[in-house]
Design a protein around this motif. Structure first.
Motif, PDB file in Angstrom:
ATOM      1  N   ILE A  42       0.831  -1.204   0.000  1.00 51.17           N
ATOM      2  CA  ILE A  42       0.000   0.000   0.000  1.00 51.17           C
ATOM      3  C   ILE A  42       0.863   1.251   0.000  1.00 51.17           C
ATOM      4  CG2 ILE A  42      -1.653   1.323   1.382  1.00 51.17           C
ATOM      5  CD1 ILE A  42      -2.776  -1.452   2.294  1.00 51.17           C
ATOM      6  N   LYS A  43       1.906   1.254   0.805  1.00 49.26           N
ATOM      7  CA  LYS A  43       2.802   2.424   0.874  1.00 49.26           C
ATOM      8  C   LYS A  43       3.487   2.664  -0.469  1.00 49.26           C
ATOM      9  CE  LYS A  43       1.913   3.386   5.091  1.00 49.26           C
ATOM     10  NZ  LYS A  43       0.991   4.444   5.383  1.00 49.26           N
ATOM     11  N   ARG A  44       3.845   1.593  -1.170  1.00 51.30           N
ATOM     12  CA  ARG A  44       4.474   1.752  -2.493  1.00 51.30           C
ATOM     13  C   ARG A  44       3.515   2.397  -3.474  1.00 51.30           C
ATOM     14  NH1 ARG A  44       7.499  -3.792  -4.026  1.00 51.30           N
ATOM     15  NH2 ARG A  44       7.844  -2.600  -5.938  1.00 51.30           N
ATOM     16  N   VAL A  45       2.239   2.011  -3.408  1.00 56.66           N
ATOM     17  CA  VAL A  45       1.241   2.619  -4.285  1.00 56.66           C
ATOM     18  C   VAL A  45       1.068   4.089  -3.912  1.00 56.66           C
ATOM     19  CG1 VAL A  45      -1.198   2.619  -4.906  1.00 56.66           C
ATOM     20  CG2 VAL A  45       0.033   0.466  -4.776  1.00 56.66           C
ATOM     21  N   GLU A  46       1.037   4.381  -2.613  1.00 56.04           N
ATOM     22  CA  GLU A  46       0.873   5.767  -2.170  1.00 56.04           C
ATOM     23  C   GLU A  46       2.059   6.641  -2.583  1.00 56.04           C
ATOM     24  OE1 GLU A  46       0.123   5.473   2.026  1.00 56.04           O
ATOM     25  OE2 GLU A  46      -2.030   5.151   1.721  1.00 56.04           O
ATOM     26  N   ARG A  47       3.228   6.044  -2.717  1.00 56.93           N
ATOM     27  CA  ARG A  47       4.410   6.802  -3.171  1.00 56.93           C
ATOM     28  C   ARG A  47       4.389   7.043  -4.679  1.00 56.93           C
ATOM     29  NH1 ARG A  47       7.561   3.456   0.643  1.00 56.93           N
ATOM     30  NH2 ARG A  47       7.905   2.079  -1.107  1.00 56.93           N
ATOM     31  N   GLY A  48       3.448   6.419  -5.364  1.00 59.47           N
ATOM     32  CA  GLY A  48       3.315   6.705  -6.791  1.00 59.47           C
ATOM     33  C   GLY A  48       3.562   5.544  -7.730  1.00 59.47           C
ATOM     34  N   GLU A  49       3.867   4.377  -7.209  1.00 54.66           N
ATOM     35  CA  GLU A  49       4.060   3.225  -8.097  1.00 54.66           C
ATOM     36  C   GLU A  49       2.713   2.816  -8.682  1.00 54.66           C
ATOM     37  OE1 GLU A  49       6.519  -0.233  -7.278  1.00 54.66           O
ATOM     38  OE2 GLU A  49       7.348   0.851  -5.563  1.00 54.66           O
ATOM     39  N   GLY A  50       2.747   2.309  -9.875  1.00 53.48           N
ATOM     40  CA  GLY A  50       1.518   1.872 -10.536  1.00 53.48           C
ATOM     41  C   GLY A  50       0.979   0.604  -9.905  1.00 53.48           C
ATOM     42  N   VAL A  51      -0.328   0.489  -9.850  1.00 54.55           N
ATOM     43  CA  VAL A  51      -0.966  -0.676  -9.238  1.00 54.55           C
ATOM     44  C   VAL A  51      -0.687  -1.936 -10.058  1.00 54.55           C
ATOM     45  CG1 VAL A  51      -3.190  -1.708  -8.627  1.00 54.55           C
ATOM     46  CG2 VAL A  51      -2.750   0.685  -8.104  1.00 54.55           C
ATOM     47  N   LEU A  52      -0.838  -1.841 -11.368  1.00 58.78           N
ATOM     48  CA  LEU A  52      -0.662  -3.034 -12.203  1.00 58.78           C
ATOM     49  C   LEU A  52       0.768  -3.580 -12.146  1.00 58.78           C
ATOM     50  CD1 LEU A  52      -1.814  -5.084 -14.155  1.00 58.78           C
ATOM     51  CD2 LEU A  52      -1.336  -3.505 -16.016  1.00 58.78           C
TER      52      LEU A  52
END
Length: 133
Positions: free
Chosen positions: A19-29
């Motif tokens: 979740i933190k990686r997604v919040e930092r801007g990484e793409g979900v896919l």
């Protein structure tokens, strides 16, 4: 692609890192592919985190707690009224098509009346122009 095991369970810390990686801007896919999970699972984790915090990530698999949102079964009257509404809409559309056909016929006749004198080589006189066919 490797076969995915069903009903895998992930530790809360693992979910939080994702979740933190997604919040930092990484793409979900791309992240979901890297972790070997579906986008839906990752989105579900994010949604649970935002709604309930860490407790939302520890939920056991299965139906979500709380009241079920069930639709009432359709009754005979509901089906009949739906049919009546559909029939009324069909009748309305048929009237519209008929009105449009009348307009088309009128304009075709007017166009023919205007083209006749030109085809004969004479300008149209005021007396030859008429609204009657």
């Amino acid at each position: 692609m490797a076969a995915r095991a069903k009903n895998r369970q992930f530790p809360t810390a693992y979910k939080l890192k994702a979740i933190k990686r997604v919040e930092r801007g990484e793409g979900v896919l791309p992240l979901a592919r890297e972790l070997g999970i579906s986008r839906k699972i990752l989105h579900d984790w994010i949604k649970a985190w935002k709604a309930q915090g860490p407790e939302g990530l520890n939920r056991k698999p299965g139906p979500k707690p709380g009241p079920r949102k069930l639709k009432a079964p359709a009754t005979y009257d509901d089906k009949r009224s739906a049919l009546a509404r559909a029939n009324a809409r069909i009748a309305e559309l048929e009237r519209l098509v008929g009105r449009q056909q009348m307009d088309l016929d009128f304009f075709r006749q007017a166009l023919r009346a205007l083209e006749r004198p030109v085809a004969q080589g004479k300008p149209a006189s005021a007396s030859s122009k008429s609204s009657k066919p």
